[in-house]
Design an enzyme around this catalytic site. Sequence first.
Site, mmCIF file in Angstrom:
data_model
loop_
_atom_site.group_PDB
_atom_site.id
_atom_site.type_symbol
_atom_site.label_atom_id
_atom_site.label_comp_id
_atom_site.label_asym_id
_atom_site.label_seq_id
_atom_site.Cartn_x
_atom_site.Cartn_y
_atom_site.Cartn_z
ATOM 1 N NE ARG A 12 -0.403 -0.105 5.059
ATOM 2 C CZ ARG A 12 0.188 -1.068 5.519
ATOM 3 N NH1 ARG A 12 -0.136 -2.178 5.199
ATOM 4 N NH2 ARG A 12 0.755 -1.005 6.628
ATOM 5 C CB SER B 106 11.458 10.510 7.528
ATOM 6 O OG SER B 106 10.542 11.364 7.745
ATOM 7 C CE1 TYR C 41 8.973 6.496 10.215
ATOM 8 C CE2 TYR C 41 9.103 8.664 10.504
ATOM 9 C CZ TYR C 41 8.931 7.771 9.638
ATOM 10 O OH TYR C 41 8.564 8.008 8.335
ATOM 11 C CB ALA D 282 16.963 6.893 16.247
ATOM 12 C CE LYS E 123 11.795 6.096 7.671
ATOM 13 N NZ LYS E 123 11.576 4.975 6.741
HETATM 14 P P1 NAP Z 1 2.350 2.470 5.117
HETATM 15 O O1 NAP Z 1 1.129 2.895 4.326
HETATM 16 O O2 NAP Z 1 2.046 2.417 6.637
HETATM 17 O O3 NAP Z 1 2.862 1.161 4.561
HETATM 18 C C1 NAP Z 1 4.184 0.596 5.010
HETATM 19 C C2 NAP Z 1 4.358 -0.688 4.289
HETATM 20 O O4 NAP Z 1 5.609 -1.295 4.943
HETATM 21 C C3 NAP Z 1 3.362 -1.714 3.972
HETATM 22 O O5 NAP Z 1 3.501 -2.258 2.860
HETATM 23 C C4 NAP Z 1 3.713 -2.712 5.126
HETATM 24 O O6 NAP Z 1 3.392 -3.904 4.630
HETATM 25 C C5 NAP Z 1 5.444 -2.598 5.011
HETATM 26 N N1 NAP Z 1 6.077 -3.102 6.276
HETATM 27 C C6 NAP Z 1 5.636 -2.851 7.691
HETATM 28 N N2 NAP Z 1 6.550 -3.555 8.509
HETATM 29 C C7 NAP Z 1 7.385 -4.389 7.711
HETATM 30 C C8 NAP Z 1 8.044 -5.466 7.887
HETATM 31 N N3 NAP Z 1 8.421 -5.781 9.213
HETATM 32 N N4 NAP Z 1 8.719 -6.323 6.925
HETATM 33 C C9 NAP Z 1 8.300 -5.824 5.786
HETATM 34 N N5 NAP Z 1 7.329 -4.955 5.349
HETATM 35 C C10 NAP Z 1 6.880 -4.138 6.271
HETATM 36 O O7 NAP Z 1 3.516 3.653 5.186
HETATM 37 P P2 NAP Z 1 3.844 4.474 4.103
HETATM 38 O O8 NAP Z 1 3.311 5.985 4.542
HETATM 39 O O9 NAP Z 1 3.460 4.231 2.519
HETATM 40 O O10 NAP Z 1 5.565 4.601 4.143
HETATM 41 C C11 NAP Z 1 6.323 3.937 3.447
HETATM 42 C C12 NAP Z 1 7.778 4.354 3.802
HETATM 43 O O11 NAP Z 1 7.929 5.869 3.500
HETATM 44 C C13 NAP Z 1 8.143 4.156 5.372
HETATM 45 O O12 NAP Z 1 9.550 3.635 5.263
HETATM 46 C C14 NAP Z 1 8.043 5.517 5.980
HETATM 47 O O13 NAP Z 1 8.884 5.565 6.989
HETATM 48 C C15 NAP Z 1 8.174 6.578 4.689
HETATM 49 N N6 NAP Z 1 7.766 7.561 4.885
HETATM 50 C C16 NAP Z 1 6.517 8.261 4.901
HETATM 51 C C17 NAP Z 1 6.112 9.447 4.862
HETATM 52 C C18 NAP Z 1 4.566 9.483 5.291
HETATM 53 O O14 NAP Z 1 4.181 10.629 5.454
HETATM 54 N N7 NAP Z 1 3.794 8.595 4.905
HETATM 55 C C19 NAP Z 1 6.857 10.400 5.384
HETATM 56 C C20 NAP Z 1 8.083 9.906 5.371
HETATM 57 C C21 NAP Z 1 8.566 8.875 5.268
HETATM 58 P P3 NAP Z 1 2.372 -4.817 5.215
HETATM 59 O O15 NAP Z 1 1.959 -4.451 6.375
HETATM 60 O O16 NAP Z 1 1.431 -5.319 4.034
HETATM 61 O O17 NAP Z 1 3.274 -6.169 5.886
#
Ligand code: NAP
Length: 248
Positions: free
Chosen positions: A15, A143, A156, A158, A160
């Site tokens: 997702r 991030s 988080y 730390a 990143k």
């Molecule tokens: P999200 O919608 O919560 O999706 C997280 C994804 O990580 C899911 O596909 C989940 O897979 C997977 N995941 C979680 N734990 C895992 C594990 N132990 N092993 C393998 N896969 C795992 O998050 P998102 O917002 O798309 O974020 C994606 C990345 O961008 C992350 O690294 C996040 O820190 C970074 N980020 C996001 C934002 C933001 O504003 N959204 C900002 C800065 C950085 P399943 O649940 O299907 O297993």
Amino acid sequence: MNLTSKVALVTGASRGIGRAIAVELAKQGATVFCTSTKKGGCDATLAAITALGNDVAAHALVCDVSQPESVAALAKDVLASAGKLDFLVNNAGITRDGLFLRMSTDDFDDVINTNLRGAFLVCKAFSRAMAKARFGRIINIGSVVGLSGNAGQANYAASKAGLLGLTKSLAQELAGRSVTANVIAPGFIETDMTAGLSDDVKSEMLKMIPLSRFGQSSDIAQTVAFLCGDAASYITGQTLVVDGGMTM
Ligand code: NAP
């Protein structure tokens, strides 16, 4: 951009940002391996790739990046099936927010184990094959919080910030083999991860974004595609901030 004949792996592609990255790379012609911790977790991502109608191959694999044996099995499957990996996108990530004085050791460990140690394990599992092939692009999703810190996210932030050091070190060690390693640091992106924030917090954040909109997963996906393309072949060890100007 034409990524035909290239092979990509996107962790956490069920997702949000990961799904958008997988779909974008497939759109550009790459064969894409998508992971989730759950069987069937990437079904919607595979359906979105099929809907592109460009006949690219997409595969879903189960992997928990915090578990070394799960990562080893992933590498074995991808390399046996595709014979190589060109693009590695470490996107899997979690949050366990809480003020530092109340943060449990488990919440600290869980975030580090997934976001930082997970990226380390996946890089380790694939970097030898990339070095041998004398080509590779490693893209770690960090991030802006890893650059600035954030109250309520010591774990988080730390994890990143750690990704920056990991990526720069990898960039230095693998440059001689034409393998690049970079971080993309998103700001506020509208996904499940940020959906739970209150309207008050969101409206305060929006005021801090000069481009006056929240980021979309496609903003990050297109930056990943850029880093995978020929135009980015001279970029390594960098952090690309994609945040609408929020942290400039
Ligand atoms: P999200 O919608 O919560 O999706 C997280 C994804 O990580 C899911 O596909 C989940 O897979 C997977 N995941 C979680 N734990 C895992 C594990 N132990 N092993 C393998 N896969 C795992 O998050 P998102 O917002 O798309 O974020 C994606 C990345 O961008 C992350 O690294 C996040 O820190 C970074 N980020 C996001 C934002 C933001 O504003 N959204 C900002 C800065 C950085 P399943 O649940 O299907 O297993």
